[in-house]
Design a protein around this motif. Sequence first.
Motif, PDB file in Angstrom:
ATOM      1  N   SER A  57      40.060  50.750  61.972  1.00  0.00           N
ATOM      2  CA  SER A  57      39.337  50.427  63.204  1.00  0.00           C
ATOM      3  C   SER A  57      38.507  49.155  63.065  1.00  0.00           C
ATOM      4  CB  SER A  57      38.434  51.601  63.604  1.00  0.00           C
ATOM      5  OG  SER A  57      39.195  52.745  63.882  1.00  0.00           O
ATOM      6  N   PRO A  58      39.168  48.011  62.818  1.00  0.00           N
ATOM      7  CA  PRO A  58      38.398  46.766  62.784  1.00  0.00           C
ATOM      8  C   PRO A  58      37.911  46.412  64.177  1.00  0.00           C
ATOM      9  CG  PRO A  58      40.740  46.294  62.665  1.00  0.00           C
ATOM     10  CD  PRO A  58      40.594  47.791  62.615  1.00  0.00           C
ATOM     11  N   VAL A  59      36.715  45.804  64.231  1.00  0.00           N
ATOM     12  CA  VAL A  59      36.158  45.387  65.526  1.00  0.00           C
ATOM     13  C   VAL A  59      35.780  43.913  65.542  1.00  0.00           C
ATOM     14  CG1 VAL A  59      35.381  47.690  66.203  1.00  0.00           C
ATOM     15  CG2 VAL A  59      33.840  46.200  64.895  1.00  0.00           C
ATOM     16  N   GLY A  60      35.881  43.228  64.401  1.00  0.00           N
ATOM     17  CA  GLY A  60      35.522  41.817  64.372  1.00  0.00           C
ATOM     18  C   GLY A  60      35.582  41.276  62.959  1.00  0.00           C
ATOM     19  N   THR A  61      34.875  40.155  62.763  1.00  0.00           N
ATOM     20  CA  THR A  61      34.848  39.523  61.448  1.00  0.00           C
ATOM     21  C   THR A  61      33.433  39.051  61.108  1.00  0.00           C
ATOM     22  OG1 THR A  61      35.421  37.385  62.406  1.00  0.00           O
ATOM     23  CG2 THR A  61      37.236  38.702  61.545  1.00  0.00           C
ATOM     24  N   VAL A  62      33.124  39.115  59.837  1.00  0.00           N
ATOM     25  CA  VAL A  62      31.895  38.524  59.323  1.00  0.00           C
ATOM     26  C   VAL A  62      32.218  37.059  59.085  1.00  0.00           C
ATOM     27  CG1 VAL A  62      30.193  38.528  57.465  1.00  0.00           C
ATOM     28  CG2 VAL A  62      31.186  40.697  58.260  1.00  0.00           C
ATOM     29  N   LEU A  78      32.094  40.245  67.085  1.00  0.00           N
ATOM     30  CA  LEU A  78      32.976  41.304  67.537  1.00  0.00           C
ATOM     31  C   LEU A  78      34.034  40.685  68.439  1.00  0.00           C
ATOM     32  CD1 LEU A  78      30.165  42.793  66.902  1.00  0.00           C
ATOM     33  CD2 LEU A  78      31.170  44.636  68.242  1.00  0.00           C
ATOM     34  N   ALA A  79      35.265  41.139  68.301  1.00  0.00           N
ATOM     35  CA  ALA A  79      36.361  40.611  69.113  1.00  0.00           C
ATOM     36  C   ALA A  79      36.180  41.030  70.574  1.00  0.00           C
ATOM     37  CB  ALA A  79      37.692  41.116  68.577  1.00  0.00           C
ATOM     38  N   ASN A  80      36.758  40.230  71.456  1.00  0.00           N
ATOM     39  CA  ASN A  80      36.674  40.486  72.891  1.00  0.00           C
ATOM     40  C   ASN A  80      38.037  40.159  73.484  1.00  0.00           C
ATOM     41  OD1 ASN A  80      35.796  40.939  75.483  1.00  0.00           O
ATOM     42  ND2 ASN A  80      34.444  39.171  75.574  1.00  0.00           N
ATOM     43  N   ILE A  81      38.721  41.170  74.014  1.00  0.00           N
ATOM     44  CA  ILE A  81      40.036  40.945  74.604  1.00  0.00           C
ATOM     45  C   ILE A  81      40.054  41.471  76.034  1.00  0.00           C
ATOM     46  CG2 ILE A  81      41.218  41.017  72.378  1.00  0.00           C
ATOM     47  CD1 ILE A  81      42.208  43.832  73.144  1.00  0.00           C
ATOM     48  N   ASP A  82      40.963  40.936  76.824  1.00  0.00           N
ATOM     49  CA  ASP A  82      41.090  41.349  78.227  1.00  0.00           C
ATOM     50  C   ASP A  82      42.176  42.389  78.455  1.00  0.00           C
ATOM     51  OD1 ASP A  82      39.059  39.611  79.069  1.00  0.00           O
ATOM     52  OD2 ASP A  82      40.466  37.934  79.227  1.00  0.00           O
ATOM     53  N   GLU A  83      43.152  42.447  77.559  1.00  0.00           N
ATOM     54  CA  GLU A  83      44.294  43.339  77.744  1.00  0.00           C
ATOM     55  C   GLU A  83      43.863  44.797  77.644  1.00  0.00           C
ATOM     56  OE1 GLU A  83      48.512  44.300  75.512  1.00  0.00           O
ATOM     57  OE2 GLU A  83      47.569  42.341  75.227  1.00  0.00           O
ATOM     58  N   PRO A  84      44.110  45.605  78.684  1.00  0.00           N
ATOM     59  CA  PRO A  84      43.722  47.019  78.645  1.00  0.00           C
ATOM     60  C   PRO A  84      44.454  47.768  77.530  1.00  0.00           C
ATOM     61  CG  PRO A  84      44.343  46.354  80.875  1.00  0.00           C
ATOM     62  CD  PRO A  84      44.724  45.231  79.960  1.00  0.00           C
ATOM     63  N   SER A  86      43.841  50.846  74.003  1.00  0.00           N
ATOM     64  CA  SER A  86      42.922  51.496  73.066  1.00  0.00           C
ATOM     65  C   SER A  86      42.135  50.488  72.231  1.00  0.00           C
ATOM     66  CB  SER A  86      43.673  52.477  72.165  1.00  0.00           C
ATOM     67  OG  SER A  86      44.668  51.801  71.419  1.00  0.00           O
ATOM     68  N   LEU A  87      42.737  49.345  71.911  1.00  0.00           N
ATOM     69  CA  LEU A  87      42.011  48.328  71.157  1.00  0.00           C
ATOM     70  C   LEU A  87      40.837  47.792  71.968  1.00  0.00           C
ATOM     71  CD1 LEU A  87      41.537  46.493  68.754  1.00  0.00           C
ATOM     72  CD2 LEU A  87      43.265  44.925  69.699  1.00  0.00           C
ATOM     73  N   LYS A  88      41.072  47.434  73.227  1.00  0.00           N
ATOM     74  CA  LYS A  88      39.995  46.959  74.104  1.00  0.00           C
ATOM     75  C   LYS A  88      38.910  48.022  74.228  1.00  0.00           C
ATOM     76  CE  LYS A  88      38.900  45.263  78.751  1.00  0.00           C
ATOM     77  NZ  LYS A  88      37.742  44.576  78.236  1.00  0.00           N
ATOM     78  N   ASP A  89      39.320  49.279  74.379  1.00  0.00           N
ATOM     79  CA  ASP A  89      38.346  50.371  74.503  1.00  0.00           C
ATOM     80  C   ASP A  89      37.470  50.466  73.259  1.00  0.00           C
ATOM     81  OD1 ASP A  89      39.474  50.930  76.973  1.00  0.00           O
ATOM     82  OD2 ASP A  89      40.635  52.652  76.246  1.00  0.00           O
ATOM     83  N   ARG A  90      38.087  50.362  72.046  1.00  0.00           N
ATOM     84  CA  ARG A  90      37.313  50.433  70.806  1.00  0.00           C
ATOM     85  C   ARG A  90      36.354  49.254  70.681  1.00  0.00           C
ATOM     86  NH1 ARG A  90      41.141  50.480  66.921  1.00  0.00           N
ATOM     87  NH2 ARG A  90      40.982  48.280  66.395  1.00  0.00           N
ATOM     88  N   GLU A  93      33.555  49.697  73.176  1.00  0.00           N
ATOM     89  CA  GLU A  93      32.660  50.775  72.745  1.00  0.00           C
ATOM     90  C   GLU A  93      31.721  50.290  71.644  1.00  0.00           C
ATOM     91  OE1 GLU A  93      32.671  55.218  70.704  1.00  0.00           O
ATOM     92  OE2 GLU A  93      34.556  54.115  70.839  1.00  0.00           O
ATOM     93  N   ALA A  94      32.273  49.566  70.671  1.00  0.00           N
ATOM     94  CA  ALA A  94      31.443  49.064  69.571  1.00  0.00           C
ATOM     95  C   ALA A  94      30.376  48.121  70.105  1.00  0.00           C
ATOM     96  CB  ALA A  94      32.317  48.367  68.527  1.00  0.00           C
ATOM     97  N   TRP A  95      30.754  47.161  70.934  1.00  0.00           N
ATOM     98  CA  TRP A  95      29.806  46.184  71.461  1.00  0.00           C
ATOM     99  C   TRP A  95      28.741  46.854  72.330  1.00  0.00           C
ATOM    100  CZ3 TRP A  95      27.464  42.042  70.515  1.00  0.00           C
ATOM    101  CH2 TRP A  95      26.815  41.306  71.490  1.00  0.00           C
TER     102      TRP A  95
END
Length: 192
Positions: A57-62, A78-84, A86-90, A93-95
Motif C-alpha cells: 500500500s504505497p501512498v507516495g515517496t520520501v 503523497l501521490a494524487n491521481i484522477d483515475e477512479p 482503489s488506488l485513488k481511494d487509498r 484516504e491517506a491524505w
Amino acid sequence: MERAYSLLTIRSADDDARVIEGMASTPTPDRYDDIVEPLGAKFAIPMPLLWQHRHDSPVGTVEFAELTEEGIPFRAQLANIDEPGSLKDRLDEAWQSVKARLVRAVSIGFRPLEYSWMDNGGIRYLAWEWLELSLVTIPANSDATINTIRSFDTSARAALGIGGGHVVRLDPPARARATPFVIRDIKREVSR
C-alpha cells in the motif's frame, strides 16, 4: 524488520501538492530503552512512503531526508491521481486522514546493520538500513501531535493567480515530544 515511530508535522496542506514534512527519527530512547542513532542511517532517495507499514500500500515517496544529530527531518509527497479506483481511494484516504489529524505520526521501517547492547537492556542501533517511511495511526508516544498545519485555499489561489492561505497553529500538549518506538511484535534478527 524493525519499526520506530516519531512525530509528524504538516507544514503545508496543499491539496494539489500533497507535501508533508516532519521528523522521521530521533535519538531519544524508546519505550524499550532502545536508541536508533540518526547518523547511522543508510538510505536512498526517493524512498517509499507507505500506508500503515503495508508494503502493498504505497501512498507516495520520501523526497528529502537529512541526517542530523537531533534526528532525521524529511519531506515526502503523497501521490494524487484522477483515475477512479482503489488506488485513488487509498491515496485520498491517506491524505485526508493526515489533513484531518486522524493519522498524526510516521514510522521508519529499518534493518539493523550494527548495534550494541546497553547497560539498561536496550539496544543502540549504530548503523541501520532505512527501507521505508510509513504514515501510521498509533504512535508509541501518545502525546505526539501535529504542531502546525498551513492550509491553502487552492481554488481561491488559482482564481487570483497568487499564492495565499492562512496558518492554523495547533498547540501540542505541554509534555508532547517526538519519541521513537520499536514494535516488538516482529521477530528480531538479533538475540539477547
